[in-house]
Write a protein that holds these residues in place. Structure first.
Motif, PDB file in Angstrom:
ATOM      1  N   GLY A 154       0.751  -0.983   0.018  1.00  0.00           N
ATOM      2  CA  GLY A 154      -0.049  -0.072  -0.038  1.00  0.00           C
ATOM      3  C   GLY A 154       0.901   1.320  -0.146  1.00  0.00           C
ATOM      4  O   GLY A 154       2.105   1.318   0.005  1.00  0.00           O
ATOM      5  N   ASN A 155       0.100   2.377  -0.162  1.00  0.00           N
ATOM      6  CA  ASN A 155       0.671   3.521   0.046  1.00  0.00           C
ATOM      7  C   ASN A 155       0.708   4.197   1.528  1.00  0.00           C
ATOM      8  O   ASN A 155      -0.350   4.698   1.941  1.00  0.00           O
ATOM      9  CB  ASN A 155       0.162   4.950  -0.818  1.00  0.00           C
ATOM     10  CG  ASN A 155       0.351   4.372  -2.514  1.00  0.00           C
ATOM     11  OD1 ASN A 155       1.427   4.085  -2.765  1.00  0.00           O
ATOM     12  ND2 ASN A 155      -0.651   4.608  -3.117  1.00  0.00           N
ATOM     13  N   ASN A 156       1.679   3.863   2.011  1.00  0.00           N
ATOM     14  CA  ASN A 156       1.821   4.159   3.560  1.00  0.00           C
ATOM     15  C   ASN A 156       2.271   5.669   3.774  1.00  0.00           C
ATOM     16  O   ASN A 156       3.273   6.168   3.308  1.00  0.00           O
ATOM     17  CB  ASN A 156       2.528   2.931   4.242  1.00  0.00           C
ATOM     18  CG  ASN A 156       2.086   1.789   4.152  1.00  0.00           C
ATOM     19  OD1 ASN A 156       0.566   1.650   4.387  1.00  0.00           O
ATOM     20  ND2 ASN A 156       2.825   0.881   3.631  1.00  0.00           N
ATOM     21  N   ALA A 214       9.231  -4.393  -0.003  1.00  0.00           N
ATOM     22  CA  ALA A 214       8.530  -3.083  -0.248  1.00  0.00           C
ATOM     23  C   ALA A 214       8.103  -3.153  -1.705  1.00  0.00           C
ATOM     24  O   ALA A 214       8.985  -3.059  -2.732  1.00  0.00           O
ATOM     25  CB  ALA A 214       9.537  -2.052  -0.048  1.00  0.00           C
ATOM     26  N   ALA A 215       6.700  -3.554  -1.921  1.00  0.00           N
ATOM     27  CA  ALA A 215       6.367  -3.569  -3.192  1.00  0.00           C
ATOM     28  C   ALA A 215       5.394  -2.212  -3.790  1.00  0.00           C
ATOM     29  O   ALA A 215       4.458  -2.467  -4.544  1.00  0.00           O
ATOM     30  CB  ALA A 215       5.379  -4.858  -3.079  1.00  0.00           C
ATOM     31  N   SER A 216       5.682  -1.203  -3.059  1.00  0.00           N
ATOM     32  CA  SER A 216       5.060   0.287  -3.515  1.00  0.00           C
ATOM     33  C   SER A 216       5.917   1.494  -3.324  1.00  0.00           C
ATOM     34  O   SER A 216       6.889   1.186  -2.457  1.00  0.00           O
ATOM     35  CB  SER A 216       3.687   0.370  -3.138  1.00  0.00           C
ATOM     36  OG  SER A 216       3.671   0.776  -1.770  1.00  0.00           O
ATOM     37  N   LEU A 223      15.780  -6.674   3.315  1.00  0.00           N
ATOM     38  CA  LEU A 223      14.778  -5.838   2.566  1.00  0.00           C
ATOM     39  C   LEU A 223      15.076  -6.002   1.114  1.00  0.00           C
ATOM     40  O   LEU A 223      16.099  -5.771   0.586  1.00  0.00           O
ATOM     41  CB  LEU A 223      15.361  -4.142   2.916  1.00  0.00           C
ATOM     42  CG  LEU A 223      14.678  -3.086   2.419  1.00  0.00           C
ATOM     43  CD1 LEU A 223      12.974  -3.263   2.800  1.00  0.00           C
ATOM     44  CD2 LEU A 223      15.136  -1.876   2.865  1.00  0.00           C
ATOM     45  N   ALA A 224      13.810  -6.223   0.529  1.00  0.00           N
ATOM     46  CA  ALA A 224      13.730  -6.596  -0.789  1.00  0.00           C
ATOM     47  C   ALA A 224      12.925  -5.388  -1.412  1.00  0.00           C
ATOM     48  O   ALA A 224      11.807  -5.037  -0.862  1.00  0.00           O
ATOM     49  CB  ALA A 224      13.243  -7.772  -1.031  1.00  0.00           C
ATOM     50  N   VAL A 225      13.294  -4.717  -2.554  1.00  0.00           N
ATOM     51  CA  VAL A 225      12.439  -3.653  -3.131  1.00  0.00           C
ATOM     52  C   VAL A 225      12.123  -4.155  -4.536  1.00  0.00           C
ATOM     53  O   VAL A 225      13.031  -4.559  -5.394  1.00  0.00           O
ATOM     54  CB  VAL A 225      13.521  -2.517  -3.187  1.00  0.00           C
ATOM     55  CG1 VAL A 225      12.855  -1.529  -3.965  1.00  0.00           C
ATOM     56  CG2 VAL A 225      13.958  -2.015  -1.901  1.00  0.00           C
ATOM     57  N   ASN A 226      10.653  -4.432  -4.717  1.00  0.00           N
ATOM     58  CA  ASN A 226      10.276  -4.804  -5.895  1.00  0.00           C
ATOM     59  C   ASN A 226       9.640  -3.768  -6.665  1.00  0.00           C
ATOM     60  O   ASN A 226       8.588  -3.846  -7.568  1.00  0.00           O
ATOM     61  CB  ASN A 226       8.979  -5.778  -5.579  1.00  0.00           C
ATOM     62  CG  ASN A 226       9.591  -7.031  -4.861  1.00  0.00           C
ATOM     63  OD1 ASN A 226      10.950  -7.078  -4.745  1.00  0.00           O
ATOM     64  ND2 ASN A 226       8.723  -8.043  -4.289  1.00  0.00           N
ATOM     65  N   SER A 227       9.658  -2.495  -6.216  1.00  0.00           N
ATOM     66  CA  SER A 227       9.130  -1.204  -6.853  1.00  0.00           C
ATOM     67  C   SER A 227      10.020  -0.207  -7.027  1.00  0.00           C
ATOM     68  O   SER A 227      11.120  -0.216  -6.875  1.00  0.00           O
ATOM     69  CB  SER A 227       7.923  -0.668  -6.194  1.00  0.00           C
ATOM     70  OG  SER A 227       8.374  -0.277  -4.903  1.00  0.00           O
ATOM     71  N   GLY A 231      11.465   1.522 -13.444  1.00  0.00           N
ATOM     72  CA  GLY A 231      12.123   1.771 -12.291  1.00  0.00           C
ATOM     73  C   GLY A 231      12.154   0.704 -11.249  1.00  0.00           C
ATOM     74  O   GLY A 231      12.446   1.079 -10.138  1.00  0.00           O
ATOM     75  N   GLN A 232      11.509  -0.265 -11.650  1.00  0.00           N
ATOM     76  CA  GLN A 232      11.560  -1.132 -10.466  1.00  0.00           C
ATOM     77  C   GLN A 232      12.638  -1.652 -10.004  1.00  0.00           C
ATOM     78  O   GLN A 232      13.673  -1.839 -10.736  1.00  0.00           O
ATOM     79  CB  GLN A 232      10.594  -2.818 -11.132  1.00  0.00           C
ATOM     80  CG  GLN A 232      10.291  -3.652 -10.182  1.00  0.00           C
ATOM     81  CD  GLN A 232       9.775  -4.725 -10.936  1.00  0.00           C
ATOM     82  OE1 GLN A 232       9.594  -4.867 -12.034  1.00  0.00           O
ATOM     83  NE2 GLN A 232       9.607  -5.967 -10.102  1.00  0.00           N
ATOM     84  N   GLY A 233      12.755  -1.683  -8.700  1.00  0.00           N
ATOM     85  CA  GLY A 233      14.146  -2.037  -7.972  1.00  0.00           C
ATOM     86  C   GLY A 233      14.892  -0.905  -7.660  1.00  0.00           C
ATOM     87  O   GLY A 233      15.862  -1.006  -7.412  1.00  0.00           O
ATOM     88  N   ARG A 234      14.444   0.422  -7.989  1.00  0.00           N
ATOM     89  CA  ARG A 234      15.189   1.575  -7.629  1.00  0.00           C
ATOM     90  C   ARG A 234      14.728   2.039  -6.212  1.00  0.00           C
ATOM     91  O   ARG A 234      13.619   2.140  -5.757  1.00  0.00           O
ATOM     92  CB  ARG A 234      14.758   2.589  -8.594  1.00  0.00           C
ATOM     93  CG  ARG A 234      15.677   3.736  -8.556  1.00  0.00           C
ATOM     94  CD  ARG A 234      15.252   4.863  -9.525  1.00  0.00           C
ATOM     95  NE  ARG A 234      14.345   4.546 -10.460  1.00  0.00           N
ATOM     96  CZ  ARG A 234      13.911   5.259 -11.479  1.00  0.00           C
ATOM     97  NH1 ARG A 234      14.724   6.337 -11.612  1.00  0.00           N
ATOM     98  NH2 ARG A 234      12.862   5.038 -12.092  1.00  0.00           N
ATOM     99  N   LEU A 235      16.003   2.458  -5.502  1.00  0.00           N
ATOM    100  CA  LEU A 235      15.788   3.010  -4.231  1.00  0.00           C
ATOM    101  C   LEU A 235      15.988   4.355  -4.203  1.00  0.00           C
ATOM    102  O   LEU A 235      17.342   4.674  -4.401  1.00  0.00           O
ATOM    103  CB  LEU A 235      16.567   2.201  -3.338  1.00  0.00           C
ATOM    104  CG  LEU A 235      16.573   2.487  -1.825  1.00  0.00           C
ATOM    105  CD1 LEU A 235      15.166   2.488  -1.213  1.00  0.00           C
ATOM    106  CD2 LEU A 235      17.747   1.742  -0.920  1.00  0.00           C
TER     107      LEU A 235
END
Length: 85
Positions: A5-7, A22-24, A40-44, A68-72
């Motif tokens: 979600g958008n937290n 983190a998927a959003s 910590l995995a970043v899928n978005s 941009g998926q996987g960008r932090l």
């Protein structure tokens, strides 16, 4: 644990053990993120409004893809001491 979600919380996130996905874009809220353990995995295309700290022996996994998926993106200081996958 997968956050999709958008937290909007501002208190920050502390990861001590286990896996956090983190998927959003705003999955981790608007505070600092402190990773003292776990994965910590970043899928978005994840944006952090505060600082990101990753201690040694910890893992940040960026799953690259389209749009941009996987960008932090870290607005504050980023301290990376562990494994980057």
């Amino acid at each position: 644990l997968t956050l999709t979600g958008n937290n909007s919380w501002t208190g920050g996130t502390v990861l001590k053990a286990g896996s956090l996905i983190a998927a959003s874009n705003s999955a981790l809220g608007k505070g600092d993120v402190y990773q003292s353990g776990g994965l910590l995995a970043v899928n978005s295309a994840l944006s952090l409004a505060g600082k990101y700290t990753q201690l040694s022996g910890r893992t940040l996994q960026l799953q690259l893809g389209a749009s941009g998926q996987g960008r932090l993106n870290v607005a504050g200081q980023a301290t990376l001491q562990g494994d980057l996958l």
